[in-house]
Design a protein around this motif. Structure first.
Motif, PDB file in Angstrom:
ATOM      1  N   ALA A  11       0.816  -1.214   0.000  1.00 19.50           N
ATOM      2  CA  ALA A  11       0.000   0.000   0.000  1.00 19.50           C
ATOM      3  C   ALA A  11       0.854   1.271   0.000  1.00 19.50           C
ATOM      4  O   ALA A  11       0.569   2.224   0.714  1.00 19.50           O
ATOM      5  CB  ALA A  11      -0.959  -0.006   1.189  1.00 19.50           C
ATOM      6  N   GLY A  12       1.924   1.250  -0.784  1.00 18.65           N
ATOM      7  CA  GLY A  12       2.749   2.438  -0.921  1.00 18.65           C
ATOM      8  C   GLY A  12       3.747   2.661   0.196  1.00 18.65           C
ATOM      9  O   GLY A  12       4.391   3.716   0.254  1.00 18.65           O
ATOM     10  N   ILE A  13       3.889   1.688   1.098  1.00 21.64           N
ATOM     11  CA  ILE A  13       4.830   1.810   2.218  1.00 21.64           C
ATOM     12  C   ILE A  13       5.877   0.714   2.105  1.00 21.64           C
ATOM     13  O   ILE A  13       5.553  -0.458   1.880  1.00 21.64           O
ATOM     14  CB  ILE A  13       4.101   1.716   3.576  1.00 21.64           C
ATOM     15  CG1 ILE A  13       3.045   2.812   3.688  1.00 21.64           C
ATOM     16  CG2 ILE A  13       5.098   1.827   4.727  1.00 21.64           C
ATOM     17  CD1 ILE A  13       2.194   2.725   4.939  1.00 21.64           C
ATOM     18  N   ILE A  23       8.446  -5.382  12.154  1.00 24.52           N
ATOM     19  CA  ILE A  23       8.849  -4.192  11.385  1.00 24.52           C
ATOM     20  C   ILE A  23       9.934  -3.420  12.130  1.00 24.52           C
ATOM     21  O   ILE A  23       9.738  -3.000  13.263  1.00 24.52           O
ATOM     22  CB  ILE A  23       7.629  -3.286  11.122  1.00 24.52           C
ATOM     23  CG1 ILE A  23       6.632  -4.007  10.207  1.00 24.52           C
ATOM     24  CG2 ILE A  23       8.062  -1.970  10.491  1.00 24.52           C
ATOM     25  CD1 ILE A  23       5.300  -3.290  10.092  1.00 24.52           C
ATOM     26  N   GLN A  24      11.078  -3.230  11.475  1.00 28.27           N
ATOM     27  CA  GLN A  24      12.182  -2.465  12.046  1.00 28.27           C
ATOM     28  C   GLN A  24      12.183  -1.018  11.574  1.00 28.27           C
ATOM     29  O   GLN A  24      12.896  -0.179  12.128  1.00 28.27           O
ATOM     30  CB  GLN A  24      13.516  -3.121  11.674  1.00 28.27           C
ATOM     31  CG  GLN A  24      13.770  -4.454  12.358  1.00 28.27           C
ATOM     32  CD  GLN A  24      14.403  -4.272  13.723  1.00 28.27           C
ATOM     33  OE1 GLN A  24      14.626  -3.167  14.187  1.00 28.27           O
ATOM     34  NE2 GLN A  24      14.675  -5.377  14.394  1.00 28.27           N
ATOM     35  N   GLY A  25      11.410  -0.725  10.550  1.00 33.48           N
ATOM     36  CA  GLY A  25      11.341   0.630  10.037  1.00 33.48           C
ATOM     37  C   GLY A  25      10.417   0.673   8.843  1.00 33.48           C
ATOM     38  O   GLY A  25      10.096  -0.356   8.244  1.00 33.48           O
ATOM     39  N   ALA A  26       9.965   1.884   8.497  1.00 29.66           N
ATOM     40  CA  ALA A  26       9.028   2.021   7.382  1.00 29.66           C
ATOM     41  C   ALA A  26       9.182   3.387   6.740  1.00 29.66           C
ATOM     42  O   ALA A  26       9.558   4.361   7.393  1.00 29.66           O
ATOM     43  CB  ALA A  26       7.592   1.824   7.866  1.00 29.66           C
ATOM     44  N   MET A  27       8.845   3.449   5.442  1.00 31.12           N
ATOM     45  CA  MET A  27       8.886   4.703   4.702  1.00 31.12           C
ATOM     46  C   MET A  27       7.749   4.714   3.686  1.00 31.12           C
ATOM     47  O   MET A  27       7.599   3.764   2.906  1.00 31.12           O
ATOM     48  CB  MET A  27      10.220   4.854   3.965  1.00 31.12           C
ATOM     49  CG  MET A  27      10.337   6.115   3.111  1.00 31.12           C
ATOM     50  SD  MET A  27      11.865   6.154   2.122  1.00 31.12           S
ATOM     51  CE  MET A  27      11.455   4.979   0.818  1.00 31.12           C
ATOM     52  N   ARG A  28       6.943   5.765   3.713  1.00 33.22           N
ATOM     53  CA  ARG A  28       5.956   5.945   2.650  1.00 33.22           C
ATOM     54  C   ARG A  28       6.715   6.414   1.410  1.00 33.22           C
ATOM     55  O   ARG A  28       7.361   7.472   1.432  1.00 33.22           O
ATOM     56  CB  ARG A  28       4.886   6.947   3.077  1.00 33.22           C
ATOM     57  CG  ARG A  28       3.730   7.071   2.075  1.00 33.22           C
ATOM     58  CD  ARG A  28       2.585   7.868   2.640  1.00 33.22           C
ATOM     59  NE  ARG A  28       1.971   7.193   3.765  1.00 33.22           N
ATOM     60  CZ  ARG A  28       1.020   6.250   3.668  1.00 33.22           C
ATOM     61  NH1 ARG A  28       0.603   5.884   2.452  1.00 33.22           N
ATOM     62  NH2 ARG A  28       0.525   5.684   4.736  1.00 33.22           N
ATOM     63  N   PRO A  32       9.145  10.309   1.482  1.00 35.14           N
ATOM     64  CA  PRO A  32      10.278   9.659   2.144  1.00 35.14           C
ATOM     65  C   PRO A  32      10.781  10.365   3.392  1.00 35.14           C
ATOM     66  O   PRO A  32      11.490   9.756   4.196  1.00 35.14           O
ATOM     67  CB  PRO A  32      11.350   9.620   1.047  1.00 35.14           C
ATOM     68  CG  PRO A  32      10.960  10.693   0.092  1.00 35.14           C
ATOM     69  CD  PRO A  32       9.473  10.740   0.109  1.00 35.14           C
ATOM     70  N   TRP A  33      10.439  11.660   3.574  1.00 35.79           N
ATOM     71  CA  TRP A  33      10.911  12.394   4.754  1.00 35.79           C
ATOM     72  C   TRP A  33       9.899  12.358   5.894  1.00 35.79           C
ATOM     73  O   TRP A  33      10.151  12.891   6.975  1.00 35.79           O
ATOM     74  CB  TRP A  33      11.195  13.848   4.382  1.00 35.79           C
ATOM     75  CG  TRP A  33      12.185  13.981   3.283  1.00 35.79           C
ATOM     76  CD1 TRP A  33      11.923  14.087   1.941  1.00 35.79           C
ATOM     77  CD2 TRP A  33      13.611  13.991   3.392  1.00 35.79           C
ATOM     78  NE1 TRP A  33      13.090  14.163   1.230  1.00 35.79           N
ATOM     79  CE2 TRP A  33      14.150  14.120   2.099  1.00 35.79           C
ATOM     80  CE3 TRP A  33      14.486  13.921   4.488  1.00 35.79           C
ATOM     81  CZ2 TRP A  33      15.515  14.177   1.855  1.00 35.79           C
ATOM     82  CZ3 TRP A  33      15.852  13.984   4.239  1.00 35.79           C
ATOM     83  CH2 TRP A  33      16.343  14.103   2.937  1.00 35.79           C
ATOM     84  N   HIS A  34       8.756  11.733   5.658  1.00 34.21           N
ATOM     85  CA  HIS A  34       7.665  11.682   6.628  1.00 34.21           C
ATOM     86  C   HIS A  34       7.944  10.596   7.664  1.00 34.21           C
ATOM     87  O   HIS A  34       8.504   9.548   7.355  1.00 34.21           O
ATOM     88  CB  HIS A  34       6.365  11.380   5.873  1.00 34.21           C
ATOM     89  CG  HIS A  34       5.180  11.151   6.734  1.00 34.21           C
ATOM     90  ND1 HIS A  34       4.588  12.151   7.470  1.00 34.21           N
ATOM     91  CD2 HIS A  34       4.459  10.029   6.982  1.00 34.21           C
ATOM     92  CE1 HIS A  34       3.550  11.663   8.119  1.00 34.21           C
ATOM     93  NE2 HIS A  34       3.449  10.376   7.851  1.00 34.21           N
ATOM     94  N   LEU A  35       7.539  10.845   8.903  1.00 37.89           N
ATOM     95  CA  LEU A  35       7.651   9.830   9.956  1.00 37.89           C
ATOM     96  C   LEU A  35       6.416   8.939   9.886  1.00 37.89           C
ATOM     97  O   LEU A  35       5.330   9.323  10.313  1.00 37.89           O
ATOM     98  CB  LEU A  35       7.778  10.493  11.329  1.00 37.89           C
ATOM     99  CG  LEU A  35       9.082  11.260  11.566  1.00 37.89           C
ATOM    100  CD1 LEU A  35       8.995  12.070  12.855  1.00 37.89           C
ATOM    101  CD2 LEU A  35      10.277  10.315  11.617  1.00 37.89           C
ATOM    102  N   GLU A  36       6.590   7.756   9.361  1.00 37.60           N
ATOM    103  CA  GLU A  36       5.449   6.891   9.078  1.00 37.60           C
ATOM    104  C   GLU A  36       4.935   6.162  10.317  1.00 37.60           C
ATOM    105  O   GLU A  36       3.728   6.015  10.501  1.00 37.60           O
ATOM    106  CB  GLU A  36       5.827   5.875   7.987  1.00 37.60           C
ATOM    107  CG  GLU A  36       4.679   5.030   7.491  1.00 37.60           C
ATOM    108  CD  GLU A  36       3.583   5.854   6.822  1.00 37.60           C
ATOM    109  OE1 GLU A  36       2.409   5.443   6.914  1.00 37.60           O
ATOM    110  OE2 GLU A  36       3.893   6.903   6.221  1.00 37.60           O
TER     111      GLU A  36
END
Length: 251
Positions: A11-13, A23-28, A32-36
């Protein structure tokens, strides 16, 4: 680290994993600069603790993950110098390849090292230390010990702030918070964060943090206007979880 590092997308993430579904980390991908992830946003409550335009100038981050916190600070605090300590070189490589980790040695120093050993052998001081380090089994190891927290306190400047992701596991976080409070002479607090079970703790040195809740909300609104980060829900949770006597936040 014996487990593989996996990248998944839904879903775009884009997600970072250490050989499991955890999950160790995520990025929309489109932002890319947003805190997801909720807990990464909640760790930014540390930015509200000092109403000083120069805070934070020197930041130490222990644990890179998908570089969300690193990228947020890099983009929104251009006068800040960031040191990131990550024990696993493959995590750094993944962050560069898949999560848009900036390459800017003048402002962003990436150190491949054990976080506890780095801070023990380092004499530099920081305004803000953020700890978000776990192994593939979600264990913080030495990063959740009294000696480590004492070393963090020793490495903070006057009026420094420590933010820690305690990751509330089944056994709870009371013991971790107790170690933090011992290291910081009771100047530490934790508030339940989000549905993921993460628990964010803050600790402070120097001048007491004594902020009217209305002023804290005003600071949060400025931060939102400048960065897009909305910490007002976090403040509402802090208000509910802490006594805030007389409408004042104390740390």
């Amino acid at each position: 680290m014996s487990h593989p590092i996996d990248i998944s997308e839904e879903a775009g993430i884009r997600y970072l994993h250490f050989g499991s579904l955890w999950i160790q980390g995520a990025m929309r991908i489109a932002r890319p600069w947003h805190l997801e992830l909720d807990y990464t946003r909640e760790m930014m409550a540390s930015l509200l603790m000092r109403d000083d335009s120069r805070f934070p100038r020197n930041v130490l981050l222990i644990g890179l993950g998908a570089a969300s916190i690193t990228k947020f600070l890099y983009r929104n605090f251009p006068l800040s110098k960031l040191t990131v300590v990550e024990i696993e070189p493959r995590v750094v490589a993944a962050a560069r390849q898949f999560f848009k980790l900036p390459d800017d040695p003048k402002r962003l120093n990436i150190v491949i090292a054990d976080g506890a050993k780095f801070i023990a052998g380092n004499d530099k001081n920081y305004d803000l230390i953020m700890v978000d380090g776990f192994d593939e089994d979600a264990r913080p190891g030495e990063l959740d010990t009294l000696p480590f927290y004492q070393m963090c306190r020793a490495r903070l400047n006057d009026n420094g702030i420590l933010a820690v992701n305690l990751l509330g596991r089944s056994r709870g976080y009371a013991a971790s918070l107790g170690r933090l409070r011992e290291a910081f002479e009771a100047r530490a607090l934790a508030f339940p964060s989000c549905e993921s079970g993460n628990v964010i703790a803050l600790a402070a040195t120097g001048e007491p943090v004594r902020i009217e809740l209305d002023d804290l909300k005003e600071h949060a609104e400025r931060l939102k206007a400048e960065t897009g980060l909305n910490l007002l829900p976090t403040l509402a949770r802090i208000e509910e979880a802490q006594t805030c006597p007389g409408g004042v936040f104390l740390l």
